[in-house]
Design a protein around this motif. Sequence first.
Motif, PDB file in Angstrom:
ATOM      1  N   GLU A  88     -68.599   2.909  40.495  1.00 18.10           N
ATOM      2  CA  GLU A  88     -69.108   1.534  40.509  1.00 18.10           C
ATOM      3  C   GLU A  88     -69.951   1.283  41.755  1.00 18.10           C
ATOM      4  N   SER A  89     -69.494   1.758  42.905  1.00 23.04           N
ATOM      5  CA  SER A  89     -70.257   1.522  44.135  1.00 23.04           C
ATOM      6  C   SER A  89     -71.635   2.173  44.063  1.00 23.04           C
ATOM      7  N   ARG A  90     -71.710   3.334  43.426  1.00 18.20           N
ATOM      8  CA  ARG A  90     -73.010   4.003  43.291  1.00 18.20           C
ATOM      9  C   ARG A  90     -73.912   3.261  42.322  1.00 18.20           C
ATOM     10  N   LEU A  91     -73.332   2.757  41.229  1.00 19.06           N
ATOM     11  CA  LEU A  91     -74.137   1.993  40.275  1.00 19.06           C
ATOM     12  C   LEU A  91     -74.679   0.714  40.907  1.00 19.06           C
ATOM     13  N   ARG A  92     -73.872   0.101  41.744  1.00 19.96           N
ATOM     14  CA  ARG A  92     -74.293  -1.141  42.408  1.00 19.96           C
ATOM     15  C   ARG A  92     -75.094  -0.872  43.687  1.00 19.96           C
ATOM     16  N   LYS A  93     -75.177   0.435  44.045  1.00 20.29           N
ATOM     17  CA  LYS A  93     -75.891   0.841  45.263  1.00 20.29           C
ATOM     18  C   LYS A  93     -75.314   0.144  46.498  1.00 20.29           C
ATOM     19  N   LEU A  94     -73.979   0.156  46.565  1.00 19.89           N
ATOM     20  CA  LEU A  94     -73.251  -0.421  47.690  1.00 19.89           C
ATOM     21  C   LEU A  94     -72.319   0.640  48.268  1.00 19.89           C
ATOM     22  N   PRO A  95     -72.107   0.610  49.568  1.00 22.77           N
ATOM     23  CA  PRO A  95     -71.070   1.486  50.117  1.00 22.77           C
ATOM     24  C   PRO A  95     -69.715   1.075  49.541  1.00 22.77           C
ATOM     25  N   LEU A  96     -68.850   2.020  49.373  1.00 24.22           N
ATOM     26  CA  LEU A  96     -67.546   1.741  48.781  1.00 24.22           C
ATOM     27  C   LEU A  96     -66.787   0.675  49.572  1.00 24.22           C
ATOM     28  N   ARG A  97     -66.825   0.754  50.887  1.00 21.11           N
ATOM     29  CA  ARG A  97     -66.091  -0.235  51.679  1.00 21.11           C
ATOM     30  C   ARG A  97     -66.631  -1.643  51.459  1.00 21.11           C
ATOM     31  N   GLU A  98     -67.935  -1.766  51.209  1.00 20.74           N
ATOM     32  CA  GLU A  98     -68.511  -3.078  50.939  1.00 20.74           C
ATOM     33  C   GLU A  98     -68.069  -3.575  49.567  1.00 20.74           C
ATOM     34  N   LEU A  99     -68.043  -2.689  48.598  1.00 22.36           N
ATOM     35  CA  LEU A  99     -67.573  -3.047  47.259  1.00 22.36           C
ATOM     36  C   LEU A  99     -66.135  -3.560  47.325  1.00 22.36           C
ATOM     37  N   LEU A 100     -65.333  -2.910  48.140  1.00 19.52           N
ATOM     38  CA  LEU A 100     -63.929  -3.291  48.258  1.00 19.52           C
ATOM     39  C   LEU A 100     -63.732  -4.517  49.149  1.00 19.52           C
ATOM     40  N   GLY A 101     -64.805  -4.958  49.797  1.00 23.29           N
ATOM     41  CA  GLY A 101     -64.731  -6.165  50.607  1.00 23.29           C
ATOM     42  C   GLY A 101     -64.027  -5.970  51.936  1.00 23.29           C
ATOM     43  N   GLN A 102     -64.059  -4.760  52.457  1.00 18.35           N
ATOM     44  CA  GLN A 102     -63.407  -4.522  53.729  1.00 18.35           C
ATOM     45  C   GLN A 102     -64.207  -5.138  54.857  1.00 18.35           C
ATOM     46  N   ILE A 103     -63.514  -5.651  55.826  1.00 17.17           N
ATOM     47  CA  ILE A 103     -64.146  -6.258  57.000  1.00 17.17           C
ATOM     48  C   ILE A 103     -64.467  -5.148  57.991  1.00 17.17           C
ATOM     49  N   ARG A 104     -65.666  -5.204  58.499  1.00 16.58           N
ATOM     50  CA  ARG A 104     -66.060  -4.231  59.518  1.00 16.58           C
ATOM     51  C   ARG A 104     -65.602  -4.729  60.866  1.00 16.58           C
ATOM     52  N   LEU A 105     -64.910  -3.877  61.578  1.00 18.87           N
ATOM     53  CA  LEU A 105     -64.429  -4.244  62.909  1.00 18.87           C
ATOM     54  C   LEU A 105     -65.393  -3.739  63.963  1.00 18.87           C
ATOM     55  N   GLY A 106     -65.676  -4.580  64.932  1.00 21.59           N
ATOM     56  CA  GLY A 106     -66.543  -4.157  66.029  1.00 21.59           C
ATOM     57  C   GLY A 106     -65.820  -3.151  66.905  1.00 21.59           C
TER      58      GLY A 106
END
Length: 107
Positions: A88-106
């Motif tokens: 799904e992430s490849r079809l949507r052209k999104l990184p997997l972590r973005e698809l899963l809605g993970q928060i990026r930590l600084g």
Amino acid sequence: MNAQDRARVLAALSIRQGKLNGIPGADLAQILELKEREIRHAISDLRSEGIAVCGHPREGYYIAATAEELEATCAFLRDRAMHSLLLESRLRKLPLRELLGQIRLGT
């Protein structure tokens, strides 16, 4: 899937403890005079109820006899789910972590 068919599937699997006693879905469907799709739905329902129905294409369906068998089934299901999410992430052209809605930590 009605409760009666689900109970029949559970009864058939209850005598199949451990992976050495697994039965292919097609064979189980034939024995119970159900469609394979109905068997898969029943298995999913039973798992949703917390019943340790294990299964793998090479081993068939069975009730876990050991913690290791249950863990192997959980790992198989997790890998299958992750593969679907990766597709799904490849079809949507999104990184997997973005698809899963993970928060990026600084860092």
